[in-house]
Motif scaffolding. Structure first.
Motif, PDB file in Angstrom:
ATOM      1  N   CYS A  23     -26.889  28.648 -18.852  1.00 46.02           N
ATOM      2  CA  CYS A  23     -25.987  28.876 -17.623  1.00 46.02           C
ATOM      3  C   CYS A  23     -25.397  30.266 -18.150  1.00 46.02           C
ATOM      4  O   CYS A  23     -25.606  30.953 -19.122  1.00 46.02           O
ATOM      5  CB  CYS A  23     -24.747  27.874 -17.907  1.00 46.02           C
TER       6      CYS A  23
ATOM      7  N   TYR D  37     -28.834  34.389  -9.319  1.00 48.97           N
ATOM      8  CA  TYR D  37     -27.652  35.190  -9.892  1.00 48.97           C
ATOM      9  C   TYR D  37     -27.305  36.325  -9.252  1.00 48.97           C
ATOM     10  O   TYR D  37     -28.089  37.174  -9.253  1.00 48.97           O
ATOM     11  CB  TYR D  37     -27.922  35.307 -11.519  1.00 48.97           C
TER      12      TYR D  37
ATOM     13  N   PHE E   6     -21.435   3.016  -1.051  1.00 43.85           N
ATOM     14  CA  PHE E   6     -22.482   4.060  -1.299  1.00 43.85           C
ATOM     15  C   PHE E   6     -22.592   4.290  -2.851  1.00 43.85           C
ATOM     16  O   PHE E   6     -21.690   5.000  -3.104  1.00 43.85           O
ATOM     17  CB  PHE E   6     -22.402   5.115  -0.137  1.00 43.85           C
ATOM     18  N   ILE E 115     -37.288  13.075 -18.499  1.00 45.07           N
ATOM     19  CA  ILE E 115     -36.037  12.278 -18.090  1.00 45.07           C
ATOM     20  C   ILE E 115     -36.195  11.531 -16.836  1.00 45.07           C
ATOM     21  O   ILE E 115     -35.194  11.230 -16.127  1.00 45.07           O
ATOM     22  CB  ILE E 115     -34.796  13.105 -18.106  1.00 45.07           C
ATOM     23  N   MET E 176     -30.538   6.777  -8.194  1.00 41.91           N
ATOM     24  CA  MET E 176     -30.479   6.790  -6.782  1.00 41.91           C
ATOM     25  C   MET E 176     -29.213   6.154  -6.344  1.00 41.91           C
ATOM     26  O   MET E 176     -28.482   5.598  -7.034  1.00 41.91           O
ATOM     27  CB  MET E 176     -31.703   5.986  -6.161  1.00 41.91           C
ATOM     28  N   LYS E 177     -28.941   6.346  -4.976  1.00 43.17           N
ATOM     29  CA  LYS E 177     -27.837   5.959  -4.368  1.00 43.17           C
ATOM     30  C   LYS E 177     -28.275   5.077  -3.172  1.00 43.17           C
ATOM     31  O   LYS E 177     -28.977   5.448  -2.405  1.00 43.17           O
ATOM     32  CB  LYS E 177     -26.628   6.918  -4.025  1.00 43.17           C
TER      33      LYS E 177
ATOM     34  N   TYR H  10     -31.683  26.306  -4.900  1.00 39.59           N
ATOM     35  CA  TYR H  10     -31.038  26.631  -6.271  1.00 39.59           C
ATOM     36  C   TYR H  10     -30.080  25.333  -6.854  1.00 39.59           C
ATOM     37  O   TYR H  10     -29.471  24.778  -6.097  1.00 39.59           O
ATOM     38  CB  TYR H  10     -30.092  27.708  -6.231  1.00 39.59           C
ATOM     39  N   ASN H  20     -26.497  13.600  -0.560  1.00 37.23           N
ATOM     40  CA  ASN H  20     -25.386  12.455  -0.591  1.00 37.23           C
ATOM     41  C   ASN H  20     -24.619  12.171   0.811  1.00 37.23           C
ATOM     42  O   ASN H  20     -24.431  11.062   1.140  1.00 37.23           O
ATOM     43  CB  ASN H  20     -24.319  12.820  -1.725  1.00 37.23           C
ATOM     44  N   TYR H  35     -30.522   7.783  -1.373  1.00 33.70           N
ATOM     45  CA  TYR H  35     -30.488   9.006  -1.603  1.00 33.70           C
ATOM     46  C   TYR H  35     -31.069   9.246  -3.111  1.00 33.70           C
ATOM     47  O   TYR H  35     -30.647   8.424  -4.002  1.00 33.70           O
ATOM     48  CB  TYR H  35     -28.855   9.583  -1.727  1.00 33.70           C
ATOM     49  N   PHE H  36     -32.037  10.040  -3.508  1.00 32.94           N
ATOM     50  CA  PHE H  36     -32.710  10.109  -4.769  1.00 32.94           C
ATOM     51  C   PHE H  36     -32.935  11.531  -5.062  1.00 32.94           C
ATOM     52  O   PHE H  36     -33.661  12.292  -4.441  1.00 32.94           O
ATOM     53  CB  PHE H  36     -33.962   9.410  -4.947  1.00 32.94           C
ATOM     54  N   PRO H  37     -32.123  11.767  -6.352  1.00 36.33           N
ATOM     55  CA  PRO H  37     -32.105  13.239  -6.875  1.00 36.33           C
ATOM     56  C   PRO H  37     -33.294  13.498  -7.669  1.00 36.33           C
ATOM     57  O   PRO H  37     -33.687  12.527  -8.368  1.00 36.33           O
ATOM     58  CB  PRO H  37     -30.739  13.508  -7.378  1.00 36.33           C
ATOM     59  N   TYR H  39     -33.692  15.933 -10.728  1.00 38.51           N
ATOM     60  CA  TYR H  39     -32.531  16.329 -11.697  1.00 38.51           C
ATOM     61  C   TYR H  39     -32.815  16.978 -12.779  1.00 38.51           C
ATOM     62  O   TYR H  39     -33.962  16.655 -13.625  1.00 38.51           O
ATOM     63  CB  TYR H  39     -31.439  15.530 -11.833  1.00 38.51           C
ATOM     64  N   GLY H  40     -32.542  18.119 -13.379  1.00 41.96           N
ATOM     65  CA  GLY H  40     -32.998  18.863 -14.410  1.00 41.96           C
ATOM     66  C   GLY H  40     -32.123  18.379 -15.678  1.00 41.96           C
ATOM     67  O   GLY H  40     -31.143  17.843 -15.656  1.00 41.96           O
ATOM     68  N   PRO H  41     -32.792  18.676 -17.025  1.00 42.10           N
ATOM     69  CA  PRO H  41     -31.862  18.457 -18.328  1.00 42.10           C
ATOM     70  C   PRO H  41     -30.782  19.601 -18.011  1.00 42.10           C
ATOM     71  O   PRO H  41     -29.623  19.356 -18.676  1.00 42.10           O
ATOM     72  CB  PRO H  41     -32.929  18.743 -19.189  1.00 42.10           C
ATOM     73  N   GLU H  42     -31.072  20.604 -17.465  1.00 47.70           N
ATOM     74  CA  GLU H  42     -29.992  21.401 -17.014  1.00 47.70           C
ATOM     75  C   GLU H  42     -29.523  21.141 -15.738  1.00 47.70           C
ATOM     76  O   GLU H  42     -30.176  21.335 -14.716  1.00 47.70           O
ATOM     77  CB  GLU H  42     -30.278  22.982 -17.012  1.00 47.70           C
ATOM     78  N   LYS H  43     -28.178  20.813 -15.926  1.00 47.68           N
ATOM     79  CA  LYS H  43     -27.465  20.787 -14.696  1.00 47.68           C
ATOM     80  C   LYS H  43     -27.197  22.041 -13.917  1.00 47.68           C
ATOM     81  O   LYS H  43     -26.594  22.280 -13.026  1.00 47.68           O
ATOM     82  CB  LYS H  43     -26.204  19.862 -14.765  1.00 47.68           C
ATOM     83  N   ARG H  44     -27.453  22.832 -14.815  1.00 47.26           N
ATOM     84  CA  ARG H  44     -27.074  24.241 -14.508  1.00 47.26           C
ATOM     85  C   ARG H  44     -28.513  25.116 -14.115  1.00 47.26           C
ATOM     86  O   ARG H  44     -29.410  24.558 -14.329  1.00 47.26           O
ATOM     87  CB  ARG H  44     -26.646  25.133 -15.700  1.00 47.26           C
ATOM     88  N   GLY H  45     -28.250  26.192 -13.385  1.00 49.06           N
ATOM     89  CA  GLY H  45     -29.314  27.070 -12.818  1.00 49.06           C
ATOM     90  C   GLY H  45     -30.507  26.421 -12.634  1.00 49.06           C
ATOM     91  O   GLY H  45     -30.095  25.311 -11.774  1.00 49.06           O
TER      92      GLY H  45
END
Ligand SMILES: Cc1ncc(C[n+]2csc(CCOP(=O)(O)OP(=O)(O)O)c2C)c(N)n1
Ligand SMILES: Cc1ncc(C[n+]2csc(CCOP(=O)(O)OP(=O)(O)O)c2C)c(N)n1
Ligand code: SF4
Ligand code: SF4
Ligand code: SF4
Ligand code: SF4
Ligand code: SF4
Ligand code: SF4
Ligand SMILES: [Mg+2]
Ligand SMILES: [Mg+2]
Lengths: 252, 355, 186, 74, 355, 252, 74, 186
Positions: A23, D37, E6, E115, E176-177, H10, H20, H35-37, H39-45
């Motif tokens: 980050c 960024y 939800f 993951i 999931m939700k 991004y 959501n 709803y199905f995301p 997602y990365g190991p980085e919740k960042r960038g």
């Protein structure tokens, strides 16, 4: 009068030219650079082996142009022990976060230090589990809100933050243990020297060398990069004093 | 001693390992395999090797991971609870393709259980102690000699396929002593170069990375297909099985390890009574010798599977023979005073022979 | 030659040593042999037991339900294993520590040996085990005394090698007991 | 002459360099890089004021700044 | 919201647990299940319960052992590497008969792996992560609602049989939700008294001991037979399975958890194309609904088993149907960008439907 | 003048009348008795829960007439944490050996102490793995021969013996940490008082209470009971000094 | 009167009590108990010399010694 | 009503929030939704992506190979997902950050929305996501704007509730864009 342009600050050789996944404002990047500079300094890229841990720095090998083994969460010191015993002349370092080193990896770091494994440990303490989204770490400050201490760390239930540099200093095999920070240019300079020292200790077979770096995690602290940077001296240093806790090359 | 030594099973596997060039051992004490670390601590220094008692089985398996990733021939050993603790590390080694040898001298469980012979860890060894659906090559010796021989072979298999290999012994094999004929290790000429190990990048123009995290699109899936293609290759090439008197048998008895050992005597007794009993003894339980069962049951469609557990390998036997044979099971889970005797197994053979 | 034996007694009586020695001696003679101990989580106190099989063919099971011979060194061992001895077999027991047989058996050759007393006599109370083994060898012929004596060199840990002469004497005394004793004539 | 060079691929606009610069020559602008960024910026004018002290580079977590100095050839 | 909430899958299982009286949670963060400890840390204090983030998964499972032995309704959760680390503890809990609930939100492996969603831990859950041949009751939800419902049921099963119960979810279900209809927990009237727990012996005239070491002659064997008799009882009583359109089906599709979810849409598409496809979805994977397969394949002897792994449950399907059916497999091991789509599974159904 | 007979020394009530499986001269027996006396002293048998560990003392429940949970090797502090959180008013103690507590259980003991779990830990340090036949322990003395350090513990490879009482004293949640021995009647008396104190700390909710007891293992030291007993002061105390390392009820 | 009572089921003959006794009244004899351990012994005569100090009992790992004292009734 | 949508951009663009919100709004209306995301190991960038399915029948798979609609908020998302949109479907993209389409597709309704500029206009650059969602709702009718607005209360964390009015405005603006824009008339 001819004028030539001279570089004052450049990318260390051992660091690949790859943008990191960290980050904005994350201190992992600075510490990576300091480690890279130490490796460059000693000219040991060819025989350096990094042991990656599980945490935001798990992708170490994307950034360092050296051989790397990825260890399971917390086990980098054990993996490093195995590597070092096969290649006693290599330069082995682990790079670990506070969840990795001070929680799940407690036994491994303590025993590696106690055995005096000739390795260098770089420990980035950012008082939280960065990679998994900001849970409480053993180093989380009293009262600090994290995703698993939503009401603030309660020392009565969750105990006090662990001071690893002090603990490691107590063990027989430790040659060097220190705590540094990277929140100001001056401290970055100091931290660089300390990390270099910790690599030098290994190269000169002076025991286990440990450097704790106080680092910012803006994302999980819910702060801007600047606020997070300021928290390092504002909140962390009070509980985690900087300093050298053991150095067997210096007589007391 | 006409070149025969009188050796304990635990020591035999350690001797075989050292003969095969194993120079690193990391382990943690647990009954009934303590002779292995004890032997290693005594002998490794003599051959320039390295022994370290780790702070735990978790640490030990991770030291093994490190030493294996660094290119050393390396081994660990444990039993029951200790093997469970190695599950994560074994999965990492399988995932990052680190060769090493893990010995499990099985004791009965669950939990602390006991310290006698058992085969209750068959599923754990063969189906997956750890997460992620990896496989170990699993060798199942039945004698002190075979502990020694497979103790050598294990390292070649590990290196050839870049995979952890488990030797699945048990308290009986580990604690018993019998004659052993030692012999020299010959390194197969076609073992692949270990050009992937970490040792400092030296003058290589790329760094070596040993890892199991794969986050790029499709990367992990491709890696898993690669691993499973490897497992298929291992199935084709490395299946080992001992059989005898299959021709004309009316009943096939199958067992591995210590159960096979006890069954051996029972089968001899049964033959003494005129019964036509064939024997199938898998030497590798992964890869499992399915073909042997398939062919044998085409002629003799009755199998008695004997195990020192409540029924584990019998599933693989059933999966092997599929639509043809009648597969029966006799097992006991082990524990103090609970080792079956040849007389007891003979009784079972008689019973299943008849109906 | 082929035989199978249970040996049992207290932890400290050296049961495992004579089990080892018997198997080792048999192997030295060119037989096959297996030795299989039952062992406790406490290597201390408690009881010790092992099974030895000697054969010329390949040895299958190192365990056996009913042994042909049992060497029983105390009452606990006697109580536990006496009934398991195969009819027609031999029970050689330490009458110094066994005061009664758990049952009457006429189908066995019973040899009562006051091994503790004999051991005191030869000046070393720890040699009860060797006395018993000597007697076993003499009685069954499963292994030659000479092979057992040769085996001592291989079996005993370095620090105990100085006791080899005493062990040899005990083996001989045990054998002599069987030769000379009327009780052992069955 | 440019005394500092900002690598746009690396910069994440965290502003730590701007904070560290004793001359306050740097600031985070509106321009985004490929990763989205915002980039730190220095004007050409400010390049001249730069003293090549490299404090900015030293605190940059992304090694996004290189620093040069003019040197008189002897 | 017409009483529908939800909710994220991870939170649903935690909500169900708390509703069922779970008052102790010990865990360690790992993606993709962090919402569970996070939810627990927020909610437990509100109901007078207790949340503790352990120093590791090993510590967590042992805290669970302690709390379960002390009579608390207790839960932990993890994924992949963390579940492997709990293997020893789970074996101890099975051995000493300590009830508790363990959630595995599967991620793909081996090693760190990835993951995303995966079902590569089926063998680990069902055949034996740990040593000693014990079994866990393994529940396999396929929706947010079922995570909630089984999250309740799990505690009753654990208490009824004094056994650890695993909820085998995955990253897809956890992340999931969807809509959830909450409802109250009703404690079954016939749950046995916990008179065996440690709580200080008080005025009991005997002390309670929770243990798994059994060294007396025959003790461990008797204990293992007792455990296996219990597992047999569980098989008889607790097998759960959802089926639809089995009558007249030409092809049976079977899957559990997230694979069943994706297959659900593919099957609907296939039916839209006129294919007669039945569906079998095990809700308990241990005990495995073997009878359902046996009966269904008597009429429709062709099964396509779909899994997010390289073939694990398919072995249990094969073992269930034994001599009758043609069991095929389609699987992918998971990983970033490697989730199969309904369109892809439809393609498989078309293919296997035809030949 | 009538004369009556008065007991001076009797078996503590909480100890069952069962002969132990310990070797002759093993100090586990003495420490068991002292723990039993402490429980009797506070009259808390009815609410005491013992957490057994894996080591020679694994059969604890055969000797103490109290509720017991048997923990996996090294995990007694974690198991105790689970128990205590369910029954906050119970008196929980773990009883652990040096292999159990200082090797495999390092992380669990450190974090239980750090959290200030209200439990009492009795730690018998006999410098070896007794139960498994005398392997090297983290507390094995330099040069000591064991079955896995056949040439003597080499501190260069295996590190120095770990001093647990000192380490535990450093942690925030620790209320009490001390080291005692039981090789003479006087020291047994002292040890008894210390153990009682450690139970008292728990009962008064004064933090984590830790007592390290130096103990003899004649069997695995290859010594007679008397020789082994003599080794405790002769060799062990030099490296492991007796004393109280932390006591929050006493102001410094 | 017996001031100390040695429980033969418990005694393992370790000799720690004998070492601890300030009066040297105890010694390990030849008699074995059921477990095969030699037993510690005290003669009747020595019982009289015993001062009931309980040092022997305190060091006994097997809680094999009970100690009594004669007390004058008031 | 039934629909399925990919949303991607991004990490910081609030993709997961609108995913959501859409599913939540649909559920509020009585539909089923998932709803199905990713997602990365980085919740960042990095990048963010999610799939939303709305249906009246029970929802099977929460993932889908080819979505009917895609909301693509930057070039990376465009490059990755454009080709996957089902023929006949809709691609609503943020033309402020997308400078080219990876291929020519005539089988889609393409709606280019300069969302960053629009967000600056309404004074909050972080509302790009809501603008896009408003446009989606208006274009497809899969969910009513009112339901989305109601959903904000449930979806936003407490500390962000003060931004609800701004979010509502952005939803409306996005919807208005679609109503008014010729580009959106396909
Ligand atoms: C055995 C195991 N448990 C848990 C995890 C999940 N996990 C990944 S990183 C991490 C913590 C990272 O925190 P820290 O070590 O402080 O590193 P940071 O990201 O803060 O730099 C955890 C718990 C894992 N990968 N493996
Ligand atoms: C996970 C696991 N590893 C190893 C063992 C084997 N084991 C049993 S006791 C023990 C060590 C005991 O030593 P210590 O804790 O010092 O206790 P002592 O017997 O010396 O009192 C070991 C390693 C086990 N039971 N479980
Ligand atoms: S989450 Fe924290 S530690 Fe991880 S990269 Fe971001 S700022 Fe750095
Ligand atoms: S410190 Fe580096 S990343 Fe941060 S704004 Fe400056 S140049 Fe960019
Ligand atoms: S080199 Fe010094 S003066 Fe120049 S921009 Fe950087 S910090 Fe400012
Ligand atoms: S082995 Fe050692 S610790 Fe164990 S009972 Fe014997 S003397 Fe005690
Ligand atoms: S100390 Fe106890 S066990 Fe030892 S000899 Fe004396 S009475 Fe017997
Ligand atoms: S009580 Fe005192 S004097 Fe009497 S035997 Fe015991 S130690 Fe000796
Ligand atoms: Mg951290
Ligand atoms: Mg010990």
């Amino acid at each position: 009068m001819a004028v030539s342009v001279q570089p004052v600050f450049e990318r260390p050789k051992v660091l690949k030219t790859t943008a990191t996944h960290y980050c904005a404002g994350c201190h992992h990047g600075i510490v990576h650079r300091l480690v890279a500079e130490a490796i460059d300094h000693f000219g040991v890229q060819d025989r350096t082996i990094g042991i990656g841990s599980v945490g935001c720095s798990v992708l170490l090998y994307e950034y360092f142009d050296i051989d790397v083994v990825e260890a399971p969460h917390g086990r980098a010191p054990a993996v490093g022990t195995g590597v070092k015993r096969v290649h006693p002349d290599s330069v082995v370092f682990t790079y670990q976060g506070d969840g990795d080193l001070a929680a799940i990896g407690t036994a491994e770091i303590i025993h590696a230090a106690n055995r005096g494994e000739l390795m260098t440990v770089i420990f980035l303490n950012n008082t939280t589990y960065g990679m998994t989204g900001g849970q409480m770490a053993p180093t989380t400050l009293p009262g600090q809100v994290t995703t698993t201490s939503p009401y603030g760390r309660d020392v009565k239930v969750e105990g006090y933050p662990i001071r690893m540099a002090e603990l490691i200093a107590m063990l027989g095999g430790t040659g060097f243990s220190a705590r540094v920070a990277v929140d100001t240019p001056q401290r970055v300079l100091e931290a660089g020297k300390t990390i270099r020292k910790a690599f030098g200790m290994q190269i000169e077979k002076q025991g286990f060398a440990f450097v704790e770096v106080l680092g910012a995690c803006p994302t999980n602290w819910g702060m801007s990069a600047l606020e997070a940077n300021a928290r390092v001296s504002g909140e962390m240093m009070g509980y985690f004093p900087l300093g050298v806790y053991k150095d067997i090359t210096v007589s007391a | 001693m006409n070149n025969r030594l009188f050796v304990k099973g635990n020591e035999a596997v350690a001797m075989g390992a050292i003969e095969a060039g194993c120079r690193y051992y990391f382990g943690y004490p647990i009954t009934p395999q303590n002779d292995i670390p004890e032997y290693m601590s005594r002998e490794m220094p003599k051959v320039g090797g390295f022994f370290l008692q780790a702070e735990s089985e978790v640490a030990a398996i991770n030291m093994v991971l490190g030493a294996g990733a660094a290119g050393g021939r390396v081994m660990t050993s444990s039993s029951g609870p200790g093997i469970s603790l190695k599950a994560e590390g074994m999965s990492f080694m399988a995932g990052s393709e680190v060769p090493a040898v893990i010995v499990n001298m099985q004791r009965p469980g669950p939990g602390l259980g006991g310290i006698d012979a058992s085969q209750a860890d068959y599923f754990q060894a063969v189906k997956g102690a750890g997460h992620g659906g990896y496989r170990l090559i699993v060798l199942a010796p039945w004698s002190v000699q075979e502990l020694y021989d497979l103790g050598m072979l294990a390292f070649d298999l590990a290196d050839r396929y870049r995979t952890p290999v488990m030797i699945l012994g048990d308290a009986m094999l580990g604690q018993m002593k019998e004659a052993l004929i030692p012999h020299s290790y010959h390194r197969p000429a076609d073992l692949p170069e270990k050009d992937w190990v970490v040792c400092g990048k030296g003058r290589r123009n790329h760094a070596n990375v040993v890892k199991s995290l794969m986050l790029k699109d499709g990367e992990l899936e491709a890696h898993n297909w690669h691993l499973h293609a490897k497992y298929d290759l291992i199935k084709q090439r490395e299946t080992r099985c001992a059989t005898d008197n299959l021709d004309g048998a009316e009943l096939l008895v199958t067992a591995f390890g210590c159960a096979a050992r006890i069954a051996r005597t029972a089968i001899d007794m049964a033959r003494g009574e005129g019964m036509k009993v064939g024997m199938i003894r898998p030497v590798t339980v992964f890869p499992f010798p399915s073909e042997v069962y398939l062919q044998a049951t085409a002629r003799t469609p009755k199998v008695l599977c004997i195990e020192l557990n409540n029924g584990q390998m019998v599933e693989d036997v059933r999966l092997s023979v599929d639509r043809q044979a009648d597969v029966r099971f006799y097992g006991r889970p082990g524990g103090t005073g609970s080792l079956p005797t040849p007389e007891e197994l003979l009784e079972q053979i008689r019973k299943h022979y008849k109906d | 030659m082929s035989d199978n034996v249970f040996m049992a007694g207290y932890g400290g009586q050296g049961i495992l040593v004579i089990g080892n020695l018997l198997a080792c001696g048999a192997i030295l003679e060119g037989h096959n042999a297996s030795y299989f101990p039952a062992y406790g989580p406490e290597k201390r106190g408690g009881s010790a037991m092992c099974t030895v099989i000697v054969a010329d063919s390949e040895i299958g099971s190192p365990v056996i339900g009913r042994p042909r011979v049992a060497l029983l060194l105390n009452q606990i061992a006697m109580d536990k294993y006496f009934s398991q001895i195969k009819p027609g077999g031999i029970c050689l027991y330490n009458s110094s520590l066994v005061d009664h047989l758990p049952s009457q058996r006429d189908d066995l050759c019973l040899i009562a040996m006051p091994a503790n007393e004999m051991a005191y006599e030869i000046g070393n109370p720890r040699l009860v085990n060797m006395l018993m083994l000597g007697a076993y060898a003499e009685k069954t012929g499963a292994v030659r005394l000479a092979s057992l004596k040769a085996g001592l060199e291989l079996i005993l840990p370095e620090r105990n090698k100085r006791f080899i002469p005493a062990n040899v004497e005990a083996l001989d005394r045990g054998a002599a007991f069987v030769r000379d004793s009327v009780a052992a004539a069955c | 002459m440019k005394k500092i060079v900002i690598d746009e691929e690396f910069c994440k606009g965290c502003g730590l360099c701007a904070e560290a610069c004793p001359k306050k020559l740097l600031s985070v602008g509106k321009k985004l890089n490929k990763q989205g960024y915002p980039l730190v910026e220095i004007s050409d004018e400010d390049q001249d004021k730069c003293v090549s002290c490299a404090l900015c580079a030293r605190v940059c977590p992304d090694v996004a700044i290189r620093v040069y100095r003019q040197k008189k050839a002897q």
